[in-house]
Design an enzyme around this catalytic site. Structure first.
Site, PDB file in Angstrom:
ATOM      1  N   ASN A 162     -47.633 -20.587 -51.238  1.00  0.00           N
ATOM      2  CA  ASN A 162     -48.477 -19.669 -50.462  1.00  0.00           C
ATOM      3  C   ASN A 162     -48.590 -18.359 -51.238  1.00  0.00           C
ATOM      4  O   ASN A 162     -47.653 -17.569 -51.263  1.00  0.00           O
ATOM      5  CB  ASN A 162     -47.829 -19.435 -49.082  1.00  0.00           C
ATOM      6  N   LYS A 170     -50.382 -15.826 -50.617  1.00  0.00           N
ATOM      7  CA  LYS A 170     -50.697 -14.658 -49.762  1.00  0.00           C
ATOM      8  C   LYS A 170     -51.834 -13.851 -50.408  1.00  0.00           C
ATOM      9  O   LYS A 170     -52.706 -14.446 -51.032  1.00  0.00           O
ATOM     10  CB  LYS A 170     -49.447 -13.819 -49.529  1.00  0.00           C
ATOM     11  N   HIS A 173     -48.906 -18.722 -39.682  1.00  0.00           N
ATOM     12  CA  HIS A 173     -47.890 -18.042 -40.505  1.00  0.00           C
ATOM     13  C   HIS A 173     -47.404 -16.808 -39.749  1.00  0.00           C
ATOM     14  O   HIS A 173     -48.191 -16.146 -39.057  1.00  0.00           O
ATOM     15  CB  HIS A 173     -48.492 -17.657 -41.861  1.00  0.00           C
ATOM     16  N   GLU A 197     -46.894 -13.912 -40.654  1.00  0.00           N
ATOM     17  CA  GLU A 197     -47.639 -12.682 -40.958  1.00  0.00           C
ATOM     18  C   GLU A 197     -48.943 -12.629 -40.163  1.00  0.00           C
ATOM     19  O   GLU A 197     -49.411 -11.544 -39.800  1.00  0.00           O
ATOM     20  CB  GLU A 197     -47.887 -12.593 -42.475  1.00  0.00           C
ATOM     21  N   GLU A 220     -40.151 -21.706 -40.789  1.00  0.00           N
ATOM     22  CA  GLU A 220     -39.993 -20.473 -41.564  1.00  0.00           C
ATOM     23  C   GLU A 220     -39.334 -19.404 -40.693  1.00  0.00           C
ATOM     24  O   GLU A 220     -40.036 -18.693 -39.953  1.00  0.00           O
ATOM     25  CB  GLU A 220     -41.362 -19.981 -42.027  1.00  0.00           C
ATOM     26  N   GLY A 270     -39.544 -13.444 -47.422  1.00  0.00           N
ATOM     27  CA  GLY A 270     -39.712 -12.296 -48.302  1.00  0.00           C
ATOM     28  C   GLY A 270     -38.546 -11.326 -48.273  1.00  0.00           C
ATOM     29  O   GLY A 270     -38.650 -10.201 -48.771  1.00  0.00           O
ATOM     30  N   SER A 283     -37.633 -17.435 -48.641  1.00  0.00           N
ATOM     31  CA  SER A 283     -36.841 -17.075 -49.830  1.00  0.00           C
ATOM     32  C   SER A 283     -36.356 -18.294 -50.614  1.00  0.00           C
ATOM     33  O   SER A 283     -35.239 -18.290 -51.156  1.00  0.00           O
ATOM     34  CB  SER A 283     -35.681 -16.156 -49.446  1.00  0.00           C
TER      35      SER A 283
HETATM   36  C1  PEP Z   1     -43.914 -17.493 -46.897  1.00  0.00           C
HETATM   37  O1  PEP Z   1     -44.550 -16.463 -46.860  1.00  0.00           O
HETATM   38  O2  PEP Z   1     -44.371 -18.524 -46.384  1.00  0.00           O
HETATM   39  C2  PEP Z   1     -42.602 -17.468 -47.558  1.00  0.00           C
HETATM   40  C3  PEP Z   1     -41.783 -18.442 -47.324  1.00  0.00           C
HETATM   41  O3  PEP Z   1     -42.333 -16.385 -48.346  1.00  0.00           O
HETATM   42  P1  PEP Z   1     -41.039 -16.185 -49.323  1.00  0.00           P
HETATM   43  O4  PEP Z   1     -40.831 -17.487 -50.049  1.00  0.00           O
HETATM   44  O5  PEP Z   1     -41.427 -15.067 -50.223  1.00  0.00           O
HETATM   45  O6  PEP Z   1     -39.897 -15.876 -48.432  1.00  0.00           O
END
Ligand code: PEP
Length: 273
Positions: free
Chosen positions: A23, A25, A115, A117, A185, A191, A231
């Site tokens: 992803n 973003k 997601h 976000e 998630e 992040g 992460s």
């Molecule tokens: C995401 O935004 O779906 C995600 C898992 O981000 P990160 O791997 O940076 O934690």
């Protein structure tokens, strides 16, 4: 290993092709996207994913999709293409929205829905997420349905309650034969560098699979891929992939670094997997 689902998921996991999804973003413009995809493909050229044992998908911003699609097609690069969101509507006076019909025309296979976000910054409710899941399926796009709890929610109601409740709404009215992907998630791990333990990921992924079984049946639960996201890095991917109900990863930050993302895709080379 963590808690397994009631289903015989370890027996069925061999039927599920692992999916490593990047992803991006709001990163990489269409020119940077070309350089990135070419470099990733070159880095992976002798890797296992070429034989189909691991599926790789990239989720660029909307403005990159046509360019990336053309590149994948022209150079026969075996990455699937996905979008980061989809409108609940097919067409009309919805300024700024992108129709699933348009994404299907671009040969997109996947779309990320719900997601954290989008839930946080665009106030997407579980009902909006459910409508987007239907919009995706209508246009033969596989929804990657994101669920997960904040730290406060985990402390208040335990590790699985939020994901289970979000998914129950998202799967309302979805047909039993629908092709879907779920991404667990935990919001506190996105992040932040604060990764869930493999046992924590397994516990929620197993609970998520039980919801798929309840709503869509045992066959769907055995077939549906459940990803962990939050992460994920080359250094920790193998520990997640050992869990019986984790079928891959949704990767944010690390999917923007070619060598890191390539190493995640090559997790089978890591010791003990
Ligand atoms: C995401 O935004 O779906 C995600 C898992 O981000 P990160 O791997 O940076 O934690």
């Amino acid at each position: 290993m963590g808690v397994s689902a009631d289903l015989d998921s370890s027996a069925t996991s061999s039927r599920r092709t692992p999916l490593i999804a990047g992803n991006w973003k709001m990163n990489l413009d269409h020119l940077q996207a070309v350089a990135f995809v070419q470099k990733l493909h070159w880095t992976l050229k002798d890797a296992k994913h070429e034989d189909g044992s691991v599926e790789v998908a990239v989720f660029p911003p909307f403005t990159d999709l046509r360019t990336v699609q053309t590149l994948l097609d022209a150079d026969k690069i075996p990455f699937a293409l996905g979008a980061q969101d989809v409108s609940t509507q097919d067409s009309g006076a919805y300024t700024g929205e992108i129709s699933g019909a348009f994404l299907a025309k671009l040969d997109a296979s996947y779309v990320i829905i719900g997601h954290s976000e989008r839930r946080q910054y665009h106030a997407e409710t579980d009902e909006v997420v459910a409508a987007k899941v239907k919009a995706a399926l209508k246009h033969s796009l596989v929804p990657v349905i994101c669920v997960g709890e904040t730290l406060e929610q985990r402390e208040e109601s335990g590790p699985t309650a939020v994901s289970v409740a979000q998914l129950q709404v998202a799967l309302e009215g979805v047909p039993a034969d629908a092709d879907i992907v779920i991404a667990y998630e935990p919001v506190w791990a996105i992040g932040t560098g604060q990764v869930a333990s493999p046992e924590q990921a397994q516990e929620v992924c197993a609970a998520v699979r039980r919801v798929v079984a309840e709503k869509l049946g045992e066959d769907a639960a055995a077939r549906t891929r459940v990803l962990y996201g939050g992460s994920v890095k080359a250094a920790n991917i193998a520990s997640f992939m050992r869990e019986p109900d984790v079928d891959g990863a949704l990767v944010g930050g690390a999917s923007l670094v070619v060598d890191e993302f390539a190493a995640i895709i090559r997790y089978q080379k890591h010791v003990g997997v």
